[in-house]
Design an enzyme around this catalytic site. Structure first.
Site, PDB file in Angstrom:
ATOM      1  N   HIS A 197     -17.187  36.118  17.437  1.00  0.00           N
ATOM      2  CA  HIS A 197     -18.428  36.297  16.672  1.00  0.00           C
ATOM      3  C   HIS A 197     -18.284  35.679  15.281  1.00  0.00           C
ATOM      4  CE1 HIS A 197     -22.188  39.037  16.166  1.00  0.00           C
ATOM      5  NE2 HIS A 197     -22.306  37.914  15.479  1.00  0.00           N
ATOM      6  N   GLU A 234     -18.001  44.298  21.480  1.00  0.00           N
ATOM      7  CA  GLU A 234     -17.240  43.582  20.462  1.00  0.00           C
ATOM      8  C   GLU A 234     -16.485  44.583  19.590  1.00  0.00           C
ATOM      9  OE1 GLU A 234     -19.792  40.991  18.221  1.00  0.00           O
ATOM     10  OE2 GLU A 234     -20.502  39.942  20.005  1.00  0.00           O
ATOM     11  N   ARG A 236     -26.638  37.250  21.194  1.00  0.00           N
ATOM     12  CA  ARG A 236     -25.995  38.558  21.295  1.00  0.00           C
ATOM     13  C   ARG A 236     -25.503  38.706  22.727  1.00  0.00           C
ATOM     14  NH1 ARG A 236     -25.951  38.635  16.514  1.00  0.00           N
ATOM     15  NH2 ARG A 236     -26.741  40.215  15.062  1.00  0.00           N
TER      16      ARG A 236
HETATM   17  C1  8YV Z   1     -23.022  38.226  11.228  1.00  0.00           C
HETATM   18  C2  8YV Z   1     -24.785  37.744  12.921  1.00  0.00           C
HETATM   19  O1  8YV Z   1     -21.776  37.702  11.173  1.00  0.00           O
HETATM   20  O2  8YV Z   1     -26.289  37.418  11.188  1.00  0.00           O
HETATM   21  C3  8YV Z   1     -26.130  37.886  12.322  1.00  0.00           C
HETATM   22  O3  8YV Z   1     -27.005  38.448  13.011  1.00  0.00           O
HETATM   23  O4  8YV Z   1     -24.565  38.004  14.050  1.00  0.00           O
HETATM   24  C4  8YV Z   1     -23.711  37.231  12.085  1.00  0.00           C
HETATM   25  O5  8YV Z   1     -24.209  36.230  11.245  1.00  0.00           O
HETATM   26  C5  8YV Z   1     -22.737  39.630  11.693  1.00  0.00           C
HETATM   27  O6  8YV Z   1     -23.655  40.090  12.526  1.00  0.00           O
HETATM   28  C6  8YV Z   1     -22.668  40.615  10.502  1.00  0.00           C
HETATM   29  O7  8YV Z   1     -22.562  40.060   9.318  1.00  0.00           O
END
Ligand code: 8YV
Length: 325
Positions: free
Chosen positions: A285, A266, A237
């Site tokens: 992302h 983001e 993150r």
């Molecule tokens: C997702 C992610 O794409 O799973 C997570 O924590 O960061 C990603 O896989 C996104 O956060 C929402 O689907």
């Protein structure tokens, strides 16, 4: 009485139809923000929520007095006040495992693309600047045989380490809250304190979940411990890194390059210098963003919410103590 589910992340039509067979579903898959009046009206009656990428606050929970469970389409749960959900008896579920390998592929993609300057040199070709054989000013760095320092050695971190050790003969160091003896056995991985790892690694790859303990874990001091030939990769993150300090370290050449899939804000603001820096590969992302894996995540979230609202144990609960299962 049919329980009511509010969906605030686009789900595959077939999965939506499956949910609608047993539940009343209000689909806000294209929702931009939680202030939408129709969303708020549906939230008021909702027993379940399915979605991701929106911060769930106590205020939102106050607006959902009948809420029993949330199924996040993500493995990260930093958008959720987990302790508050538990206090309110609201079950939170996420989607681990189904996205591990895809997200690890993204992590290793960034290691390779950043080390070999793939984006920078592809742009060089695209601009028609390739007029002769390249010299040292365009050379990248080797990946095979180098030292990969994993900051966080959970499922995704371990999958990236496997790629490095088994695919590229890399030496694996890791910093993690707990030791990983099985990975030390399997991969020859060695546990290090964070400072030691940062000083030893040719590649530093961050995969820790964002939490109060890991917020800004990597700041100016930590970046200063890295070698100037080292490459930094973040697929965790954005909040785990002091982004201004990272930009400054990259700009000053105190680290060689960075591969980033996540950012403090983001989508990345238009005025961010990161996408325009030659020694940065910036991705939007896309960690788990393949057709197959996003479908598997949606499948898991739908299974989780169905089980949770039927009083059964979901496949991947986060806060099981929210209510007896
Ligand atoms: C997702 C992610 O794409 O799973 C997570 O924590 O960061 C990603 O896989 C996104 O956060 C929402 O689907």
């Amino acid at each position: 009485m049919q329980k009511r589910i509010v969906v605030y992340r686009r789900l595959p039509e077939a999965l939506l139809a499956e949910l609608k067979r047993d539940f009343h579903v209000d689909d806000f898959g294209h929702l931009e923000n939680f202030e939408d009046p129709a969303f708020r009206a549906a939230l008021k009656e909702a027993h379940g929520l399915v979605g991701a990428s929106q911060k769930i606050t106590p205020e939102i929970l106050d607006a959902a007095p009948h809420l029993e469970a949330i199924a996040s389409v993500s493995v990260g749960v930093d958008n959720y006040p987990v302790d508050e959900l538990t206090r309110r008896g609201i079950l939170l579920c996420n989607t681990p495992d189904v996205l591990t390998e895809t997200t690890a592929d993204t992590g290793f993609l960034l290691i390779m693309a950043t080390a070999r300057r793939a984006v920078e040199l592809a742009d060089f070709v695209r601009r028609g600047e390739w007029q002769a054989s390249l010299g040292a000013s365009h050379f990248g760095s080797d990946v095979h045989g180098k030292t990969l320092g994993m900051v966080g050695m959970g499922r995704i971190g371990a999958a990236i380490a496997r790629r490095g050790a088994l695919g590229f003969g890399m030496r694996i160091l890791y910093s993690n809250a707990s030791p990983k003896p099985a990975l030390e056995e399997e991969l020859g991985a060695r546990r290090r304190g964070l400072d030691e790892l940062l000083g030893e690694a040719d590649f530093v790859c961050v995969t820790v979940p964002l939490s109060p303990e890991t917020e800004r874990l990597i700041g100016q001091r930590e970046l200063g411990l890295m070698r100037d030939s080292a490459i930094f990769v973040n697929i965790a993150r954005g909040g785990v890194v002091d982004e201004a300090a990272l930009i400054e370290a990259l700009d000053a050449g105190r680290i060689r390059a960075a591969g980033l899939d996540v950012f403090e804000r983001e989508p990345l603001p238009a005025d961010s210098p990161l996408p325009h820096m030659a020694n940065v590969v910036a991705l939007p992302h896309i960690g788990s963003a393949t057709h197959e894996t996003r479908h598997a995540m949606a499948r898991r979230a739908v299974d989780n919410i169905r089980l949770a609202l039927s009083g059964e144990r979901p496949l991947s609960p986060v806060n099981e103590d929210a209510r007896p299962l």
